[in-house]
Enzyme design. Structure first.
Site, PDB file in Angstrom:
ATOM      1  N   CYS A  90       1.426   7.303  -2.495  1.00 54.92           N
ATOM      2  CA  CYS A  90       1.332   8.613  -3.150  1.00 54.92           C
ATOM      3  C   CYS A  90       2.681   9.280  -3.377  1.00 54.92           C
ATOM      4  O   CYS A  90       2.727  10.384  -3.929  1.00 54.92           O
ATOM      5  CB  CYS A  90       0.400   9.535  -2.367  1.00 54.92           C
ATOM      6  SG  CYS A  90       1.107  10.175  -0.838  1.00 54.92           S
TER       7      CYS A  90
ATOM      8  N   CYS B 131       6.089   7.393   0.661  1.00 56.73           N
ATOM      9  CA  CYS B 131       4.825   6.662   0.790  1.00 56.73           C
ATOM     10  C   CYS B 131       4.628   5.795  -0.453  1.00 56.73           C
ATOM     11  O   CYS B 131       4.722   6.292  -1.575  1.00 56.73           O
ATOM     12  CB  CYS B 131       3.674   7.645   0.945  1.00 56.73           C
ATOM     13  SG  CYS B 131       2.059   6.844   0.954  1.00 56.73           S
TER      14      CYS B 131
ATOM     15  N   CYS C 142       0.229   8.612   6.448  1.00 54.32           N
ATOM     16  CA  CYS C 142       0.707   9.574   5.466  1.00 54.32           C
ATOM     17  C   CYS C 142      -0.263  10.752   5.465  1.00 54.32           C
ATOM     18  O   CYS C 142      -1.470  10.572   5.353  1.00 54.32           O
ATOM     19  CB  CYS C 142       0.761   8.929   4.087  1.00 54.32           C
ATOM     20  SG  CYS C 142       1.069  10.109   2.745  1.00 54.32           S
TER      21      CYS C 142
ATOM     22  N   CYS D 276       7.958   3.289  14.148  1.00 55.96           N
ATOM     23  CA  CYS D 276       8.041   1.861  13.819  1.00 55.96           C
ATOM     24  C   CYS D 276       7.156   1.630  12.602  1.00 55.96           C
ATOM     25  O   CYS D 276       5.932   1.631  12.700  1.00 55.96           O
ATOM     26  CB  CYS D 276       7.557   1.052  15.017  1.00 55.96           C
ATOM     27  SG  CYS D 276       7.667  -0.724  14.782  1.00 55.96           S
TER      28      CYS D 276
ATOM     29  N   CYS E  79      -2.255  11.036   1.812  1.00 55.08           N
ATOM     30  CA  CYS E  79      -3.219  10.057   1.295  1.00 55.08           C
ATOM     31  C   CYS E  79      -3.845   9.205   2.390  1.00 55.08           C
ATOM     32  O   CYS E  79      -4.719   8.393   2.100  1.00 55.08           O
ATOM     33  CB  CYS E  79      -2.564   9.161   0.251  1.00 55.08           C
ATOM     34  SG  CYS E  79      -1.502   7.878   0.939  1.00 55.08           S
TER      35      CYS E  79
HETATM   36 ZN   LIG Z   1       0.716   8.707   0.964  1.00 56.91          ZN
END
Ligand SMILES: [Zn+2]
Length: 151
Positions: A69, A66, A115, A138, A118
């Site tokens: 984060c 991510c 995610c 995707c 976060c």
């Molecule tokens: Zn994240």
């Protein structure tokens, strides 16, 4: 003392599910931390133009994390060429690490992928991938950061 809420997140490096504190920041803090394009995609649920991202054609080995984060999201081993112009994956590193919610924007019903730690918007998941799971995650390149050293 109030209990601190934690969420289970899988770590590729340790191979274990760890209980971590969610990453929650104000819009202003995210704006200071992200580029305008990143902010538009990950915090405002935008979509980068097809074939413009840095990872749609990337074949390097590593962990896609991510961009907000650093949570491990996808392994390069799960990446496939979908021809869509967005990086596509058959599965996340763990179902713990992403959250899938119904997205009814733009007159469509889609499964949005966030995610889990976060809440960053990553992209959408569709059922037209390869068997047996048939999933195609995707993703926006903008939401990801490829870390090259695999454990
Ligand atoms: Zn994240």
């Amino acid at each position: 003392m109030a209990a601190v809420m934690t969420i289970p997140i899988y770590s590729v490096r340790t191979g274990r599910v760890e209980n971590l504190i969610p990453v929650i920041k104000s819009e202003d803090v995210w704006r200071g931390f992200l580029t305008p394009q990143q902010f538009d995609v990950v915090r405002n649920r935008g979509t980068e133009l097809a074939f413009t991202g840095v990872y749609h054609d990337c074949k390097k080995r590593g962990i896609y994390q991510c961009v907000c984060c650093g949570t491990d999201l996808f392994l390069s081993d799960a990446k496939f060429d979908s021809g869509t112009g967005w990086p596509s994956f058959s599965a996340p590193v763990s179902d713990h690490n992403v959250r899938v919610v119904t997205d009814r924007s733009h007159g469509m019903v889609r499964n949005e992928v966030l995610c889990a730690r976060c809440g960053a918007h990553l992209g959408h998941v569709f059922d037209d991938g390869h068997p047996p799971a048939n999933k195609r995650y995707c993703m926006n390149s903008t939401s990801l950061n490829l870390v090259l050293n695999l454990p």
